[in-house]
Write an enzyme that holds these catalytic residues in place. Structure first.
Site, mmCIF file in Angstrom:
data_model
loop_
_atom_site.group_PDB
_atom_site.id
_atom_site.type_symbol
_atom_site.label_atom_id
_atom_site.label_comp_id
_atom_site.label_asym_id
_atom_site.label_seq_id
_atom_site.Cartn_x
_atom_site.Cartn_y
_atom_site.Cartn_z
ATOM 1 N N ASN A 1 0.805 -1.235 0.000
ATOM 2 C CA ASN A 1 0.000 0.000 0.000
ATOM 3 C C ASN A 1 0.833 1.279 0.000
ATOM 4 O OD1 ASN A 1 -2.618 -1.301 0.054
ATOM 5 N ND2 ASN A 1 -2.071 -1.950 2.111
ATOM 6 N N TYR B 1 -0.307 9.770 6.705
ATOM 7 C CA TYR B 1 0.959 9.455 6.029
ATOM 8 C C TYR B 1 1.600 10.635 5.306
ATOM 9 C CZ TYR B 1 -0.505 4.691 7.032
ATOM 10 O OH TYR B 1 -0.896 3.553 7.675
ATOM 11 N N LEU C 1 6.257 5.994 8.318
ATOM 12 C CA LEU C 1 5.862 7.392 8.136
ATOM 13 C C LEU C 1 5.107 7.909 9.350
ATOM 14 C CD1 LEU C 1 4.807 6.181 4.792
ATOM 15 C CD2 LEU C 1 6.061 8.337 4.814
ATOM 16 N N SER C 2 4.203 7.071 9.856
ATOM 17 C CA SER C 2 3.359 7.488 10.977
ATOM 18 C C SER C 2 4.021 7.100 12.297
ATOM 19 C CB SER C 2 1.992 6.807 10.860
ATOM 20 O OG SER C 2 2.136 5.385 10.925
ATOM 21 N N ARG D 1 -0.532 -1.981 16.023
ATOM 22 C CA ARG D 1 0.631 -1.422 15.310
ATOM 23 C C ARG D 1 1.824 -1.196 16.254
ATOM 24 N NH1 ARG D 1 -1.692 0.155 10.233
ATOM 25 N NH2 ARG D 1 -3.865 0.703 10.547
HETATM 26 C C1 DQA Z 1 3.321 2.169 8.081
HETATM 27 C C2 DQA Z 1 2.559 1.812 9.375
HETATM 28 C C3 DQA Z 1 1.843 0.479 9.254
HETATM 29 O O1 DQA Z 1 1.138 0.188 10.454
HETATM 30 C C4 DQA Z 1 0.850 0.515 8.109
HETATM 31 O O2 DQA Z 1 0.255 -0.747 7.937
HETATM 32 C C5 DQA Z 1 1.472 0.980 6.829
HETATM 33 C C6 DQA Z 1 2.399 2.106 6.874
HETATM 34 C C7 DQA Z 1 3.920 3.581 8.150
HETATM 35 O O3 DQA Z 1 4.799 3.854 7.331
HETATM 36 O O4 DQA Z 1 3.513 4.399 8.975
HETATM 37 O O5 DQA Z 1 1.149 0.501 5.756
HETATM 38 O O6 DQA Z 1 4.375 1.239 7.914
#
Ligand code: DQA
Length: 154
Positions: free
Chosen positions: A16, A28, A106-107, A116
């Site tokens: 994604n 993001y 990113l987050s 997460r």
């Molecule tokens: C991510 C954080 C993950 O939890 C999420 O599934 C993503 C992006 C980030 O870059 O913040 O796809 O890896």
């Protein structure tokens, strides 16, 4: 490292992340993955590093890419996207890799849902940079440049 050849850093992005720019920009940021790649290229040049930048939505393909990184790259920056929280296969591939690994998100994972908060990737990474959106990749390049410099001087 000898003479004129510069080291290559592989930057691997998971599922994604190809949608960045339009995907939940409040979480993001509004930078696209191509824009992040361009800033990484620019920044790497200043550090005397080459980069190889890629993205895959496929867990098995990511494992193959990590295995192939064993030859030809000096370090790995990885944002494994959602596979961060689920993939023992990606962790095992990273544990088999001899080169230093830096994890990027990113987050800020710790301000988000509790699922997460756990990262399999972290177990194989020197460190994690999260919450700085696209700038995190550039910070990770600085971290890796220092790790490689220290290694070459040791
Ligand atoms: C991510 C954080 C993950 O939890 C999420 O599934 C993503 C992006 C980030 O870059 O913040 O796809 O890896």
């Amino acid at each position: 490292m000898t003479g004129t050849m510069s080291a290559t850093i592989l930057i691997l992005n998971g599922p994604n992340l190809n949608l960045l720019g339009s995907r939940e920009p409040d979480v993001y940021g509004s930078e696209t993955l191509a824009e992040i790649e361009a800033s990484c290229r620019d920044h790497a040049k200043g550090l005397g590093l080459e980069i190889d930048f890629c993205q895959s939505n496929d867990e098995g393909e990511m494992v193959n890419i990590i295995q192939e990184a064993q030859t030809g790259c000096a370090g790995l920056i990885i944002n494994a996207g959602a596979f961060t929280h689920t993939s023992v296969a990606i962790l095992d591939a990273l544990l088999a890799l001899e080169q230093p690994v830096v994890e990027v998100h990113l987050s800020n994972l710790f301000q988000r849902e509790s699922f997460r908060h756990h990262s399999f990737v972290s177990q194989a990474a020197r460190g994690m940079i999260c919450g700085f959106r696209g700038q995190g990749y550039v910070l990770a390049l600085d971290a890796l440049a220092r790790i490689l410099k220290d290694k070459n001087e040791a």
